[in-house]
Design an enzyme around this catalytic site. Sequence first.
Site, PDB file in Angstrom:
ATOM      1  N   ARG A 164      12.818   0.197 -21.590  1.00  0.00           N
ATOM      2  CA  ARG A 164      13.450   0.033 -20.267  1.00  0.00           C
ATOM      3  C   ARG A 164      12.943  -1.215 -19.545  1.00  0.00           C
ATOM      4  O   ARG A 164      13.673  -1.836 -18.761  1.00  0.00           O
ATOM      5  CB  ARG A 164      13.184   1.289 -19.435  1.00  0.00           C
ATOM      6  CG  ARG A 164      13.689   1.217 -18.021  1.00  0.00           C
ATOM      7  CD  ARG A 164      13.536   2.575 -17.325  1.00  0.00           C
ATOM      8  NE  ARG A 164      13.717   2.443 -15.901  1.00  0.00           N
ATOM      9  CZ  ARG A 164      12.756   2.161 -15.039  1.00  0.00           C
ATOM     10  NH1 ARG A 164      11.504   1.998 -15.450  1.00  0.00           N
ATOM     11  NH2 ARG A 164      13.025   2.041 -13.755  1.00  0.00           N
ATOM     12  N   SER A 178       2.518   4.936  -5.608  1.00  0.00           N
ATOM     13  CA  SER A 178       3.433   4.115  -6.407  1.00  0.00           C
ATOM     14  C   SER A 178       4.246   4.936  -7.397  1.00  0.00           C
ATOM     15  O   SER A 178       4.932   4.365  -8.245  1.00  0.00           O
ATOM     16  CB  SER A 178       2.650   3.030  -7.142  1.00  0.00           C
ATOM     17  OG  SER A 178       1.784   3.623  -8.070  1.00  0.00           O
ATOM     18  N   TYR A 180       9.571  10.110  -4.222  1.00  0.00           N
ATOM     19  CA  TYR A 180       9.084   8.726  -4.142  1.00  0.00           C
ATOM     20  C   TYR A 180      10.243   7.779  -3.798  1.00  0.00           C
ATOM     21  O   TYR A 180      10.133   6.936  -2.894  1.00  0.00           O
ATOM     22  CB  TYR A 180       8.428   8.365  -5.482  1.00  0.00           C
ATOM     23  CG  TYR A 180       8.127   6.897  -5.654  1.00  0.00           C
ATOM     24  CD1 TYR A 180       7.144   6.269  -4.903  1.00  0.00           C
ATOM     25  CD2 TYR A 180       8.831   6.126  -6.594  1.00  0.00           C
ATOM     26  CE1 TYR A 180       6.874   4.916  -5.066  1.00  0.00           C
ATOM     27  CE2 TYR A 180       8.564   4.783  -6.774  1.00  0.00           C
ATOM     28  CZ  TYR A 180       7.590   4.178  -6.008  1.00  0.00           C
ATOM     29  OH  TYR A 180       7.327   2.835  -6.170  1.00  0.00           O
ATOM     30  N   SER A 237       9.914  -3.356 -12.498  1.00  0.00           N
ATOM     31  CA  SER A 237       8.644  -2.945 -13.117  1.00  0.00           C
ATOM     32  C   SER A 237       7.753  -4.176 -13.171  1.00  0.00           C
ATOM     33  O   SER A 237       7.957  -5.051 -14.015  1.00  0.00           O
ATOM     34  CB  SER A 237       8.880  -2.444 -14.542  1.00  0.00           C
ATOM     35  OG  SER A 237       9.918  -1.485 -14.576  1.00  0.00           O
ATOM     36  N   LYS A 253      11.048   5.328  -0.494  1.00  0.00           N
ATOM     37  CA  LYS A 253      11.340   3.893  -0.531  1.00  0.00           C
ATOM     38  C   LYS A 253      12.624   3.586   0.238  1.00  0.00           C
ATOM     39  O   LYS A 253      12.723   2.567   0.923  1.00  0.00           O
ATOM     40  CB  LYS A 253      11.419   3.413  -1.987  1.00  0.00           C
ATOM     41  CG  LYS A 253      10.074   3.449  -2.703  1.00  0.00           C
ATOM     42  CD  LYS A 253       9.079   2.508  -2.032  1.00  0.00           C
ATOM     43  CE  LYS A 253       7.715   2.491  -2.675  1.00  0.00           C
ATOM     44  NZ  LYS A 253       6.779   1.543  -2.075  1.00  0.00           N
ATOM     45  N   HIS A 291      13.593   2.776  -7.548  1.00  0.00           N
ATOM     46  CA  HIS A 291      13.803   4.224  -7.485  1.00  0.00           C
ATOM     47  C   HIS A 291      14.494   4.679  -6.187  1.00  0.00           C
ATOM     48  O   HIS A 291      14.903   5.830  -6.098  1.00  0.00           O
ATOM     49  CB  HIS A 291      12.474   4.946  -7.735  1.00  0.00           C
ATOM     50  CG  HIS A 291      11.953   4.619  -9.099  1.00  0.00           C
ATOM     51  ND1 HIS A 291      12.565   5.086 -10.244  1.00  0.00           N
ATOM     52  CD2 HIS A 291      10.949   3.798  -9.510  1.00  0.00           C
ATOM     53  CE1 HIS A 291      11.946   4.585 -11.306  1.00  0.00           C
ATOM     54  NE2 HIS A 291      10.962   3.796 -10.884  1.00  0.00           N
ATOM     55  N   SER A 326      11.533  -0.127  -4.062  1.00  0.00           N
ATOM     56  CA  SER A 326      11.517   0.114  -5.509  1.00  0.00           C
ATOM     57  C   SER A 326      12.921   0.377  -6.025  1.00  0.00           C
ATOM     58  O   SER A 326      13.805   0.846  -5.287  1.00  0.00           O
ATOM     59  CB  SER A 326      10.632   1.334  -5.784  1.00  0.00           C
ATOM     60  OG  SER A 326      10.833   1.810  -7.096  1.00  0.00           O
ATOM     61  N   GLY A 379       0.823  -1.218   0.000  1.00  0.00           N
ATOM     62  CA  GLY A 379       0.000   0.000   0.000  1.00  0.00           C
ATOM     63  C   GLY A 379       0.850   1.259   0.000  1.00  0.00           C
ATOM     64  O   GLY A 379       1.906   1.305   0.622  1.00  0.00           O
ATOM     65  N   GLY A 380       0.382   2.259  -0.699  1.00  0.00           N
ATOM     66  CA  GLY A 380       1.091   3.539  -0.720  1.00  0.00           C
ATOM     67  C   GLY A 380       1.053   4.145  -2.101  1.00  0.00           C
ATOM     68  O   GLY A 380       0.433   3.605  -3.021  1.00  0.00           O
TER      69      GLY A 380
HETATM   70  C1  15L Z   1       7.918   1.910  -9.491  1.00  0.00           C
HETATM   71  O1  15L Z   1       8.401   1.947  -8.371  1.00  0.00           O
HETATM   72  C2  15L Z   1       6.500   2.260  -9.740  1.00  0.00           C
HETATM   73  O2  15L Z   1       5.671   1.916  -8.654  1.00  0.00           O
HETATM   74  C3  15L Z   1       5.940   1.643 -11.000  1.00  0.00           C
HETATM   75  O3  15L Z   1       4.746   2.300 -11.332  1.00  0.00           O
HETATM   76  C4  15L Z   1       6.940   1.694 -12.165  1.00  0.00           C
HETATM   77  O4  15L Z   1       7.030   2.984 -12.607  1.00  0.00           O
HETATM   78  C5  15L Z   1       8.275   1.128 -11.733  1.00  0.00           C
HETATM   79  O5  15L Z   1       8.747   1.713 -10.545  1.00  0.00           O
HETATM   80  C6  15L Z   1       9.366   1.256 -12.792  1.00  0.00           C
HETATM   81  O6  15L Z   1      10.436   1.773 -12.495  1.00  0.00           O
HETATM   82  O7  15L Z   1       9.138   0.786 -13.887  1.00  0.00           O
END
Ligand code: 15L
Length: 275
Positions: A182, A77, A142, A171, A146, A115, A113, A74-75
């Site tokens: 990507r 994204s 974001y 992803s 994480k 990210h 993630s 949850g959260g």
């Molecule tokens: C993520 O963390 C996102 O939640 C998802 O929507 C995608 O964008 C994914 O990364 C990504 O990097 O492809």
Amino acid sequence: MADQRVLITGAAGVIGTLMRPRLRREGRILRLLDLRPLAPAEPGEPVEPRTGSVTDPAAMADACAGVDALIHLGGLSRENTWADTVEVNIHGTHTVLEAARAAGVPRVILASSNHSVGFRTIDEAGSPGLPADSSPRPDTYYGVSKAAIEALGSLYHSRFGMDVIAIRIGSCFETPHPLGPRGLITWLSPDDGARLFEACLSAPSPGYRLIWGVSKNTRGVFSLREAESLGYRSLDDAEKYAGELLGGNPMPETPTSNYVGGPFCTAPLGEPNPL
Ligand code: 15L
């Protein structure tokens, strides 16, 4: 033996929806929590739907009662305002971990993630790929959230002995298409996602772990060793979509294509966007 009860937060989201049928098992009840409406239970589907927010301590206390393991999806994204990102992702994860601790939930799996390390480069990956515990290099607010939830998970393990596994998900979509070429690097197929969550649920006494959540993609740049040490075996490879995604051309070079986080690295900070 009593049924295993697994709570999934964000169960109506993209990954929650993909995992729900795949994590269905004899002897397991999925407790599904979301703010949004959940798809109705299929006949005989052992689910316990709950409506509530991960930022609401009372809803989380109720959701965590009697739970053996928690998968926190949850959260928000993707990128959002700093205030919303802190509230939903960081404060929300703290609320989830605190409720899990109070209820005695022994194992929590956190959706981190790519990210959190989005500014790490593909060039630096080497063999066997970018380590799963590379220190944070977030690409967005974001991504900062994480990195923060990874740290919160580590804290809850060290202070309270909870098993916590934070997964740096690439992803996770039905196919690698939504974000273009990507995805050939970052895809986590839904079936591999389920294999990964099963490994996280069943590995004996994992302690605190940070792992990559990606498939064994031909063009992958992420070390799978850490996830494999928990029992994960990827059976999918995004390369089967290379023809459709590249049309016979090489991977396009863009100002962000050498970064793990791709286009997130230049998306305006704090602005919701469709990535
Ligand atoms: C993520 O963390 C996102 O939640 C998802 O929507 C995608 O964008 C994914 O990364 C990504 O990097 O492809």
